[in-house]
Motif scaffolding. Structure first.
Motif, PDB file in Angstrom:
ATOM      1  N   ILE A  11       0.866  -1.181   0.000  1.00 18.16           N
ATOM      2  CA  ILE A  11       0.000   0.000   0.000  1.00 18.16           C
ATOM      3  C   ILE A  11       0.899   1.225   0.000  1.00 18.16           C
ATOM      4  CG2 ILE A  11      -1.790   1.265   1.254  1.00 18.16           C
ATOM      5  CD1 ILE A  11      -2.408  -1.529   2.627  1.00 18.16           C
ATOM      6  N   ILE A  12       0.769   2.056  -1.017  1.00 15.38           N
ATOM      7  CA  ILE A  12       1.582   3.267  -1.126  1.00 15.38           C
ATOM      8  C   ILE A  12       0.785   4.440  -0.570  1.00 15.38           C
ATOM      9  CG2 ILE A  12       2.877   4.770  -2.673  1.00 15.38           C
ATOM     10  CD1 ILE A  12       3.039   2.445  -4.644  1.00 15.38           C
ATOM     11  N   GLY A  13       1.204   4.941   0.575  1.00 15.17           N
ATOM     12  CA  GLY A  13       0.518   6.050   1.227  1.00 15.17           C
ATOM     13  C   GLY A  13       0.015   5.650   2.601  1.00 15.17           C
ATOM     14  N   GLY A  14       0.427   6.397   3.622  1.00 14.25           N
ATOM     15  CA  GLY A  14       0.033   6.092   4.999  1.00 14.25           C
ATOM     16  C   GLY A  14      -0.883   7.129   5.596  1.00 14.25           C
ATOM     17  N   GLY A  15      -1.758   7.704   4.756  1.00 10.27           N
ATOM     18  CA  GLY A  15      -2.772   8.636   5.237  1.00 10.27           C
ATOM     19  C   GLY A  15      -4.070   7.900   5.525  1.00 10.27           C
ATOM     20  N   PRO A  16      -5.184   8.626   5.645  1.00 10.53           N
ATOM     21  CA  PRO A  16      -6.466   7.987   5.955  1.00 10.53           C
ATOM     22  C   PRO A  16      -6.827   6.854   4.996  1.00 10.53           C
ATOM     23  CG  PRO A  16      -6.659  10.357   6.195  1.00 10.53           C
ATOM     24  CD  PRO A  16      -5.293  10.105   5.625  1.00 10.53           C
ATOM     25  N   SER A  17      -6.619   7.027   3.687  1.00 10.76           N
ATOM     26  CA  SER A  17      -6.986   5.984   2.725  1.00 10.76           C
ATOM     27  C   SER A  17      -6.068   4.776   2.838  1.00 10.76           C
ATOM     28  CB  SER A  17      -6.954   6.533   1.297  1.00 10.76           C
ATOM     29  OG  SER A  17      -7.932   7.535   1.123  1.00 10.76           O
ATOM     30  N   GLY A  18      -4.767   5.011   2.968  1.00 11.13           N
ATOM     31  CA  GLY A  18      -3.834   3.907   3.112  1.00 11.13           C
ATOM     32  C   GLY A  18      -4.063   3.134   4.393  1.00 11.13           C
ATOM     33  N   LYS A  37       5.932   8.086   2.681  1.00  4.09           N
ATOM     34  CA  LYS A  37       7.142   8.873   2.451  1.00  4.09           C
ATOM     35  C   LYS A  37       7.494   9.794   3.621  1.00  4.09           C
ATOM     36  CE  LYS A  37       5.134  12.887   0.107  1.00  4.09           C
ATOM     37  NZ  LYS A  37       5.146  13.704  -1.128  1.00  4.09           N
ATOM     38  N   GLY A  38       6.523  10.074   4.488  1.00  4.24           N
ATOM     39  CA  GLY A  38       6.777  10.956   5.622  1.00  4.24           C
ATOM     40  C   GLY A  38       6.265  10.362   6.916  1.00  4.24           C
ATOM     41  N   VAL A  39       5.444  11.137   7.627  1.00  4.01           N
ATOM     42  CA  VAL A  39       4.885  10.687   8.894  1.00  4.01           C
ATOM     43  C   VAL A  39       3.509  10.077   8.662  1.00  4.01           C
ATOM     44  CG1 VAL A  39       6.130  12.476  10.159  1.00  4.01           C
ATOM     45  CG2 VAL A  39       3.807  12.932   9.362  1.00  4.01           C
ATOM     46  N   ILE A  40       2.954   9.447   9.690  1.00  2.00           N
ATOM     47  CA  ILE A  40       1.584   8.942   9.612  1.00  2.00           C
ATOM     48  C   ILE A  40       0.657  10.101   9.270  1.00  2.00           C
ATOM     49  CG2 ILE A  40      -0.324   7.968  10.968  1.00  2.00           C
ATOM     50  CD1 ILE A  40       1.810   6.464  12.586  1.00  2.00           C
ATOM     51  N   ALA A  41      -0.221   9.897   8.312  1.00  2.66           N
ATOM     52  CA  ALA A  41      -1.140  10.947   7.850  1.00  2.66           C
ATOM     53  C   ALA A  41      -0.352  12.204   7.475  1.00  2.66           C
ATOM     54  CB  ALA A  41      -2.196  11.246   8.898  1.00  2.66           C
ATOM     55  N   ASN A  42       0.635  12.013   6.612  1.00  3.25           N
ATOM     56  CA  ASN A  42       1.560  13.090   6.262  1.00  3.25           C
ATOM     57  C   ASN A  42       0.847  14.318   5.697  1.00  3.25           C
ATOM     58  OD1 ASN A  42       4.557  13.623   6.035  1.00  3.25           O
ATOM     59  ND2 ASN A  42       3.943  14.079   3.951  1.00  3.25           N
ATOM     60  N   SER A  43      -0.182  14.097   4.881  1.00  9.05           N
ATOM     61  CA  SER A  43      -0.918  15.231   4.315  1.00  9.05           C
ATOM     62  C   SER A  43      -1.599  16.041   5.405  1.00  9.05           C
ATOM     63  CB  SER A  43      -1.968  14.733   3.316  1.00  9.05           C
ATOM     64  OG  SER A  43      -1.357  14.137   2.197  1.00  9.05           O
ATOM     65  N   GLU A  78      -6.660  16.521  16.772  1.00  4.30           N
ATOM     66  CA  GLU A  78      -7.505  15.363  17.094  1.00  4.30           C
ATOM     67  C   GLU A  78      -7.472  14.338  15.963  1.00  4.30           C
ATOM     68  OE1 GLU A  78     -10.870  17.394  20.008  1.00  4.30           O
ATOM     69  OE2 GLU A  78     -11.050  17.594  17.822  1.00  4.30           O
ATOM     70  N   ALA A  79      -7.405  14.817  14.717  1.00  2.00           N
ATOM     71  CA  ALA A  79      -7.338  13.896  13.586  1.00  2.00           C
ATOM     72  C   ALA A  79      -6.028  13.112  13.591  1.00  2.00           C
ATOM     73  CB  ALA A  79      -7.490  14.655  12.272  1.00  2.00           C
ATOM     74  N   LEU A  80      -4.924  13.800  13.843  1.00  6.18           N
ATOM     75  CA  LEU A  80      -3.638  13.111  13.899  1.00  6.18           C
ATOM     76  C   LEU A  80      -3.624  12.065  15.012  1.00  6.18           C
ATOM     77  CD1 LEU A  80      -1.147  16.061  13.267  1.00  6.18           C
ATOM     78  CD2 LEU A  80      -1.823  14.260  11.671  1.00  6.18           C
ATOM     79  N   GLU A  81      -4.202  12.397  16.142  1.00  7.69           N
ATOM     80  CA  GLU A  81      -4.281  11.436  17.243  1.00  7.69           C
ATOM     81  C   GLU A  81      -5.136  10.230  16.844  1.00  7.69           C
ATOM     82  OE1 GLU A  81      -4.076   9.310  20.642  1.00  7.69           O
ATOM     83  OE2 GLU A  81      -2.821  11.003  20.034  1.00  7.69           O
ATOM     84  N   TYR A  82      -6.202  10.463  16.129  1.00  9.31           N
ATOM     85  CA  TYR A  82      -7.091   9.385  15.695  1.00  9.31           C
ATOM     86  C   TYR A  82      -6.352   8.397  14.788  1.00  9.31           C
ATOM     87  CZ  TYR A  82     -11.059   7.117  13.329  1.00  9.31           C
ATOM     88  OH  TYR A  82     -11.941   6.206  12.809  1.00  9.31           O
TER      89      TYR A  82
END
Length: 327
Positions: A11-18, A37-43, A78-82
């Protein structure tokens, strides 16, 4: 170098969709990895520090996991914590700071190379969103240090002459916050008014500040050049030059088309520039390669959101498991 073991899914991408796809893969017992490529939920990490979402926490929930927020509309923090909690609770196999550089075809899948190592997988999901790639103005001076394509914190701009380019949510938020913290704010707006899609509690505020002259707005105006101490605007009455300290280019974002090209994804030859995929299975023209989340919309970034792509993980993983059963 030894060949990497064959995974069921990369899975490429570690944001909400990934993360969403990762949870579906975890529940299905697939052998997978998420590459970010960056942090969790980088966007989301690059959202303004004080940002509040337009959607409610209920609409942002994924995989039936409650999103707890102090108010109806959650904040960036709060989103980042989630999403951190989702990664930890489901024990997702995620590798951070591993940007995908290329993908090659194998007899039974794909080889995916990052800056750190190489993976092999029978299936690949591209869930890269679009907020990581700003839509550039392509004008002289856009690469100057004073130009920001991400608005962070108004504290930086206290007492400064700030040009905000754009008239959508991010531009209006930035203009109002900077003005209220003591910046001298000017807006350059291509159209003749503030966009209708601006948040309903922001739109009258920015319009009133413009009307009273607290924020100077140039409508039907382009930003033609950025210089170290000034900007050149193209107005209906001709070019004007304004003294300037910072430019906040809130011109929107788009998918990472350079990555799409490296992956070999086919793109629609129309103004949407959408990746080509089966809308029912989300599989692209590359067998076993899927699109997930808001990146599916291409440049039509107002069409898809977290809330209306929450089923993508289950759709993709169900298709992969069915293919495994048939093999």
């Amino acid at each position: 170098m030894e060949n990497p073991r064959m995974l069921d899914l990369v899975i490429i991408g570690g944001g909400p969709s990934g993360i969403n796809v990762g949870i579906s893969a975890e529940r299905a017992g697939l052998d997978y990895v998420i590459l970010e490529k960056g942090v969790i939920a980088n966007s989301l990490f690059h959202f303004p520090v004080n940002m509040t979402f337009f959607s409610t926490s209920l609409k942002l929930e994924i995989q039936n996991t409650p999103f707890i927020s102090h108010r109806d509309k959650p904040t960036r923090a709060e989103a980042l914590e989630y999403y951190r909690r989702l990664v930890g609770s489901f024990k997702l196999n995620i590798r951070l700071y591993e940007e995908v550089q290329k993908m090659d075809t194998l007899d039974s899948g794909y080889r995916i190379a990052t800056k750190k190592t190489t993976y092999a997988a029978r299936n690949v999901v591209v869930a890269t969103g679009f907020y990581d790639t700003p839509r550039l103005m392509n004008i002289p001076g856009e690469d100057l240090p004073k130009v920001r394509h991400y608005y962070d914190d108004p504290h930086v701009y206290i007492g400064q002459r700030v040009l905000v380019v754009g008239a959508a949510n991010s531009a209006c938020d930035a203009a109002l916050e900077c003005y209220r913290k003591g910046a001298e704010v000017t807006m350059a707006i291509r159209g003749g008014e503030i966009y209708d899609r601006v948040k309903y509690w922001i739109k009258p505020d920015i319009e009133n500040r413009i009307k009273e002259g607290s924020i100077k707005a140039y409508f039907h105006t382009t930003t033609d050049e950025i210089r170290p101490d000034e900007v050149v605007l193209g107005t209906p009455d001709g070019q004007i030059t304004l003294p300037n300290d910072f430019v906040l280019a809130m011109t929107g974002y788009e998918p990472n088309y350079q990555l799409f090209e490296r992956l070999g994804l086919a793109i629609a030859e129309d103004e949407s520039c959408k990746p080509l995929f089966n809308p029912e299975t989300l599989e692209t023209t590359l067998p076993g390669v899927y699109m997930a989340g808001v990146a599916c919309a291409g440049r039509q970034t107002s069409k898809l959101f977290i809330e209306n792509t929450r089923d993508h993980g289950d759709i993709i993983v169900e298709g992969i498991t069915q293919q495994r059963q048939l093999a």
